[in-house]
Design an enzyme around this catalytic site. Sequence first.
Site, short mmCIF file in Angstrom:
data_model
loop_
_atom_site.label_atom_id
_atom_site.label_comp_id
_atom_site.label_asym_id
_atom_site.label_seq_id
_atom_site.Cartn_x
_atom_site.Cartn_y
_atom_site.Cartn_z
N LYS A 1 -10.04 -38.49 -126.68
CA LYS A 1 -9.06 -38.53 -127.82
C LYS A 1 -9.66 -37.98 -129.23
O LYS A 1 -11.02 -37.98 -129.29
CB LYS A 1 -8.75 -39.43 -128.45
CG LYS A 1 -7.47 -40.18 -129.44
CD LYS A 1 -6.54 -41.74 -129.53
CE LYS A 1 -6.51 -41.69 -130.45
NZ LYS A 1 -6.07 -43.15 -130.98
N SER B 1 -0.99 -44.36 -131.54
CA SER B 1 -1.59 -42.71 -132.26
C SER B 1 -2.59 -42.28 -130.86
O SER B 1 -2.39 -41.21 -130.95
CB SER B 1 -2.69 -43.34 -133.02
OG SER B 1 -3.58 -44.21 -132.37
N SER C 1 -2.46 -49.16 -129.78
CA SER C 1 -2.09 -47.33 -129.87
C SER C 1 -2.71 -46.21 -128.22
O SER C 1 -2.62 -45.22 -128.26
CB SER C 1 -3.38 -46.76 -130.89
OG SER C 1 -2.70 -46.82 -131.99
#
Lengths: 97, 491, 478
Positions: free
Chosen positions: B75, B150, B174
């Site tokens: 990420k 997210s 998330s």
Amino acid sequence: MSEAKPTIDLPHLANLARLNFDSDSSESARADLEKIIAMIDAMQAVNTEGVAPLSHPLEGAQRLRQDLVTETEQRDNFQSTAPATSEGYYLVPRVVD
Amino acid sequence: MPGIATLRAMSSALKNRVISSTELTQEHLATIAEDKTNSFITVAKDSALEQAKRAEQMREQGSSHPLTGVPLAHKDIFCTKGITTTCGSRMLENFVAPYDAHVVALLNQAGMVTLGKTNMDEFAMGSSNESSHFGPVSNPWNMDKVPGGSSGGSAAAVAAGLVACATGTDTGGSIRQPAALCGITGLKPTYGRISRYGMIAFASSLDQAGPMTCDAEDAALMLSAMAGFDSKDSTSAQRQDAWLADFAEHGIPDLERPLKIGLPQEYYADLSNGSIIEAVQKTLAQQGHELVDVSLPHTQAAIPVYYVIAGAEASTNLSRYDGVRFGHRCENPQSLEDLYKRSRSEGFGDEVKRRILTGTYTLSVGYFDAYYIKAQQIRRLISEDFNNVFANVDVLLTPTSPTPAFSQGQLSDDPIAMYQQDLYTVPTSLAGLPALSMPCGFVDGLPVGAQLIAPAFREDVLLGLAAQYQKHSDWHLQRPNGFRVSKEWAA
Amino acid sequence: MSWEAVIGLEIHVQLATQSKIFSGAATTYGAEPNAQACAVDLGLPGVLPVLNETAVEMAVKFGLAIGAEINLHSIFDRKNYFYPDLPKGYQISQFATPIVGQGEIKLDLADGSQRVIGITRAHLEEDAGKSVHDLFPGQTGIDLNRTGTPLLEVVSEPDLRSASEAAEYFRQMHSLVKYLGICDGNLAEGSMRCDANVSVRPHGQEAFGERTEIKNINSFRFVERAIELEIERQIDVLEAGGTIHRETRLFDADADETRSMRSKELSEDYRYFPDPDLLPLHISSAFVQAVRDSLPELPDARCQRYQEAMGLSAYDAASLSNDLDRAEFFEAVVSVCNNPKLSANWLNGELSAYLNNADLEIAASPVTAGQLGQLIQRIDDETLSSKTAKELFKALWTQADTESNVDALIEQLGLKQMNDDGELSAIVSGVLEANPDQVAELKSGKDKVLGFLVGQVMKATGGKANPKQVNELIRKSL
């Protein structure tokens, strides 16, 4: 327990956070913030008398580090990503005290 | 699609020289190049191939780890040295990290290959991956739908079969929510289990890194490589969990005994698709587990509490983005104030600004007690709710998300409605407890996830139960367009 | 109208640790700009703070030395504001729960009196970087080497009543932190900085007047001058019917005035809250006890002991006890010669003069404590006169050899006092014969002339005669 609409001084908050808002975005930011604060105010209904605040999910104490120098000079590496430097200094517009 | 195989399948194939690291990496890169979901912000082709070579050398020298040579994506919130690290923001659009996050270093040392950085909501603030400066991510199951956030890019990349594993971060849901919306397995470990050093901070007392994989077995393998004490992180826990070390060698052990599974009534109150979670309950009951109704009375207060605490912490964590030492700087700043205000206003998107303002407000003089202190008090009550139920049950079962994937643009004008997406995930974050989301069905062709929550540092219970469930179900093997996850490498 | 000044000082003490308070970067002064600013100091995305154990020990040491309560549980807070020398946009400090609570020090004033000055609290925090305004046209250069250096902020009660008292308080604090070894006390390098809160009120009024804050004063002289000026200014304003506004002012030494700081906003809201990257600091009583055990005997106790057990005057005792190096040197000298009074005299006299001249600290003295002790022994046993002792000292200083043997040197330089009655009598007789007029004067009661005669004997012996004996011999022969 707050019945009145919260007074949000957006220019003041924006200044504290160093953000610019023009008159349009200022209005929509204020409106959004009012909604968020109204949502947050639902918290006030919970009885928290005598309850100690919890700031960390981990119980425990701060670990102490031995006083040793472990870092080496990496100025070039770190400054390779800097917007403006000169002779090793970071540059900003002149600050008058 | 190479990412359709499990990590363990790839590991085996590499070990048995069925395929080389370089070939495996090239296959992954080729698939990513075709990707239409926008799940990657940066593809690090050259460094990936270098890492693949090094992995081969490691294998030659006999010093390899089960994950050596296996590709993954990070990420874009993890600092990766020499690779652009944007956090989904214009503020860090051109920020090439000068150091590796601790977790990245650990996985590099194990010989993993970083294919690139995945897309995410800006500064991890969001539940739909629509706030990214680099464009929204599409849900591979339906391109008009969001993947969740997210960690939307990571979830989509795994669901689309681009990678078998991507790292994510979870502050209020998330990892878990996008895992549920994309039909994959996502694990948020106990707070402190994985080092936060080098993981760009959103809300310091809530953020945790975790693996996003196709199943619990792969998640366990990743957890064993990612977890561990880091002296550079004051909030890093010092633990000696034997089962954690065993995961890499022996996989997840069978559960020793049937469990008592709590069903918190507050999470089942307004359930729209109750039949799906009921089916999960049935499967688990069939394995001999006992299902028990429990209560977590302060659940409703969790969302406001979360937004006060996360907002407060985020508002100060983001003060370092000022155009001075790194990141976006405005053109021709006229004064110091102008430098700060324009750089920050240009660099940050609307949601980030909203959260910064919220945090600034709740910390300011006159409001601190009413908001920040109040929120921390309720946080303790929420944490105590969990402690109370865990005195009687081993694990909790809840839905992960109130709805399956919603349409792009559907909630982006309504921040409050967006925040409600975190309803089932936020309480565990506030209490710092470990939780896992596993695929458990579909609604209108869109995946649905079930959440397991365990007491602190009991990821073994989560993974053990999830692994067992996944032996008796195949939701986690399903992929869009009729593909299926393979536990063996198909050349 | 008669006015009284009310002053409180906030002193920032840079703790003498090897590494920064929250990172492993070095704290050495004078490095190239930003060469000692590591990722944590720079506030790069993703970095985290970890607390330095020695900084905590030093804070506790200070707390114990001022008799303060040590808070076993304290929290680090974020103090939020924007300034380019503050990379994270917040300073990690302690707001609600400082590590050191209420304490006090006794101020020794010039007139010999003592005043007790209260210390409200002392807390740990990180230092900021430095700004350079005149190197780059239109720009300010930022050097973050100093960022993260541990600071102990010591806040006094508003107990000081004059500029000179404030300066004395600053001096004593400086002395104490050096004594404890927690700060190198180098004011030129910014190791100690102070902010002064100044207000005035009519004599007899209980309520405090409005105060102003004077920032960043870095020398004893400036502390006194800046506060003096500010007191005058405030009185002038009030006597002209004006009001004092709470504000921050800077002392301009060249213009000899204080002036308002434009950039400091009164509306700055620091939004203090506990830093979530750090856990609460819990120190055990065992930890505090270990620090207590490591404390040197404190200046006050030592000063008492020097007076009571060694019979030194209050003045001598004070001057020897407030610097640890001096105190230890003094005691080492005494352990050799067993003469505290002479040891004190020589330390405060000859040795200090030589050290000051050469701009040396006592720790770098070319004459060792052992050598000085032996020198004093030789004065005691009359091998040396005070004059020849000074010659010996000079020789020892010049040789700068820790191995130099005092007796050998006395021999080598022929400094031995003539103590032999026989030898001296002969010379005395000779001198008396050569000066019949003076002898007559002496016999008639003019004692002053004795000095002249003794002087003649000293001249004849090249200064080596024992003056006391010569005195006696002359008297005897009358």
